[in-house]
Motif scaffolding. Structure first.
Motif, short mmCIF file in Angstrom:
data_model
loop_
_atom_site.label_atom_id
_atom_site.label_comp_id
_atom_site.label_asym_id
_atom_site.label_seq_id
_atom_site.Cartn_x
_atom_site.Cartn_y
_atom_site.Cartn_z
N GLU A 109 25.94 32.71 43.35
CA GLU A 109 25.47 34.40 43.25
C GLU A 109 24.08 34.41 43.62
N CYS A 113 28.66 36.83 46.81
CA CYS A 113 29.08 38.33 46.34
C CYS A 113 29.47 39.13 47.81
N ASP A 118 29.47 44.76 45.99
CA ASP A 118 28.55 44.01 45.06
C ASP A 118 29.09 42.72 44.57
N CYS A 119 28.48 42.20 43.34
CA CYS A 119 28.96 40.90 42.89
C CYS A 119 30.19 40.93 42.16
N SER A 120 30.69 42.17 41.61
CA SER A 120 31.94 42.44 41.17
C SER A 120 33.07 42.09 41.99
N THR A 121 32.96 42.10 43.26
CA THR A 121 34.24 41.74 43.92
C THR A 121 34.09 40.37 44.98
N GLY A 163 41.43 41.71 37.17
CA GLY A 163 41.35 42.57 38.41
C GLY A 163 42.56 42.70 39.31
N ASP A 334 38.98 40.95 43.16
CA ASP A 334 38.05 41.15 42.02
C ASP A 334 37.34 39.65 41.84
N ARG A 335 36.25 39.58 41.41
CA ARG A 335 35.56 38.39 41.13
C ARG A 335 36.28 37.58 40.30
N ASP A 336 36.97 38.07 39.24
CA ASP A 336 37.55 37.23 38.26
C ASP A 336 38.94 36.62 38.90
N TRP A 339 36.55 33.27 40.76
CA TRP A 339 35.24 32.59 40.14
C TRP A 339 35.46 31.49 39.10
#
Length: 391
Positions: A109, A113, A118-121, A163, A334-336, A339
């Motif tokens: 990151e 991203c 943004d970095c949440s997705t 997410g 979603d990032r989660d 990641w």
């Protein structure tokens, strides 16, 4: 020379996507857009303004494809996140390989991203937002269309986590600020198909689309159910067969999807829309998983305080958007969802095309098969399509 939907003439590798005419059983079926990669480039995914320029706004810059040809100089990368490969394929010489990296798989990151948010997705997608709408006019509002798309899910694919997503294919109407209209997801070991509607009347009366849960219909092994909108079970032609097909993520092989639909966002009484979806795992039988028709059901009135009398379930097909529909394919989540995994998330995509109302099921499948009709045998190959050039 070929002509696009606006009458503009051009030649080159994108031409087939505009003007290929398939002759089938005496009727002319037109493939209005083809996303194959037979020329080992992304020319069928060109920008709206120039058929000889390709851009990848929804792929992190470093991982965009190497220069296969026609790519804008600012949209060339090392191919880590999007590339073309010669195996596995599903009817084309090459397929598209999409990657979203986990931290353990080498992700960093902010380089990995989502470039659109943004970095949440996380995202690695081919975008056809303006091109399908404005250049090809591939899916106009109210039109009858066929669509095919196939995905190869590797054995180590993991869609678990927090997410939303992973979304593999999605389509939106031309109206802005609305979630996707149609979608194919692959999460938690199963397929999910999404259909959202938003009527012309709602648009004209200014009914707030957000939040959209009461306009969203998810089809999976869990929904709809006897405990959660039992009326929606009618959208499964055969509940057990549909749930079985959706429960099979078919890792290590190809899964084919064929959609046949006519969007109609008017009221139930006069609505002529429909949405049918078939699936096939590998070389198995085609399964008719969804048969969605317009419906009115007062049991789905919002349970919120009645601040808006339009909150009544009166479902058409699609969302209001006078310009028609667009398409995005790849990975979005979603990032989660990725990641913290041990490995990167990877999918392959092939046989993506859109046919008009004269197309047939066999025109859309990669091998000429259809429900109840096996693919042609190797000893008796099918007649090739007849390509007619526009003068």
């Amino acid at each position: 020379m070929y002509s696009d939907a606006n009458g503009t003439r051009f030649g080159g590798p994108a031409a087939f996507a505009v003007a290929a005419i398939l002759v089938s059983a005496g009727a002319h079926a037109e493939i209005v857009w083809s996303g194959d990669f037979n020329d080992h480039d992304f020319s069928n995914y060109h920008t709206n303004s120039d058929p000889n320029v390709v851009a990848f706004h929804l792929v992190p810059p470093y991982g965009r494809p190497p220069q296969y040809g026609y790519q804008h100089p600012a949209h060339v990368g090392n191919g880590d996140l999007l590339s073309l490969v010669d195996s596995p394929t599903r009817g084309s010489k090459y397929s598209a390989r999409f990657v979203v990296k986990s931290k353990a798989g080498g992700g960093v990151e902010p380089a990995d991203c989502d470039p659109a948010l943004d970095c949440s997705t996380r995202r690695s997608q081919l975008q056809m937002t303006s091109t399908l709408l404005e250049y090809y006019n591939a899916i106009p509002q109210g039109a009858e269309r066929w669509m095919s798309i196939s995905f190869f899910i590797p054995e180590n694919y993991d869609g678990s986590g927090g997410g939303f997503g992973p979304v593999l294919w999605g389509s939106k109407s031309s109206s802005q600020n609305k979630p996707g209209t149609f979608g194919i997801w692959a999460e938690d070991g199963q397929w999910q198909i999404i259909h959202r509607y938003y009527s012309r009347r709602m648009h004209e009366q200014g009914v707030d689309f957000r939040p959209s849960w009461w306009l969203t219909f998810e089809y999976s092994t869990e929904f709809p159910s006897a405990d959660n909108w039992a009326q929606g079970l009618v959208d499964f032609p055969d509940v057990e067969a549909s749930r079985a097909a959706l429960s099979n993520l078919n890792r290590g092989s190809w899964t084919d999807f064929i959609w046949h639909f006519k969007t109609d966002v008017d009221e139930f009484e006069d609505n002529t829309g429909f949405l049918d979806v078939w699936m096939r795992a590998g070389s198995g039988e085609w399964v008719h998983v969804l048969k969605i028709r317009p419906m009115k059901d007062l049991a789905r009135v919002s349970t919120w305080p009645e601040t808006s009398p339009e909150r009544v379930f009166d479902r058409g097909i699609g969302q209001y958007g006078p310009g028609g529909y667009t398409s995005q394919m790849g990975l979005y989540m979603d990032r989660d969802r990725v990641w913290g995994h041990d490995e990167n998330m990877v999918i392959y995509m092939d046989n993506h095309k859109i046919g008009d109302e004269n197309a047939t099921f066999a025109d859309m499948s990669h091998d000429g098969s259809a429900p109840g009709k096996p693919p042609p045998t190797a000893d008796v190959p099918p007649n090739p399509p007849v390509i007619v050039e526009n003068d």
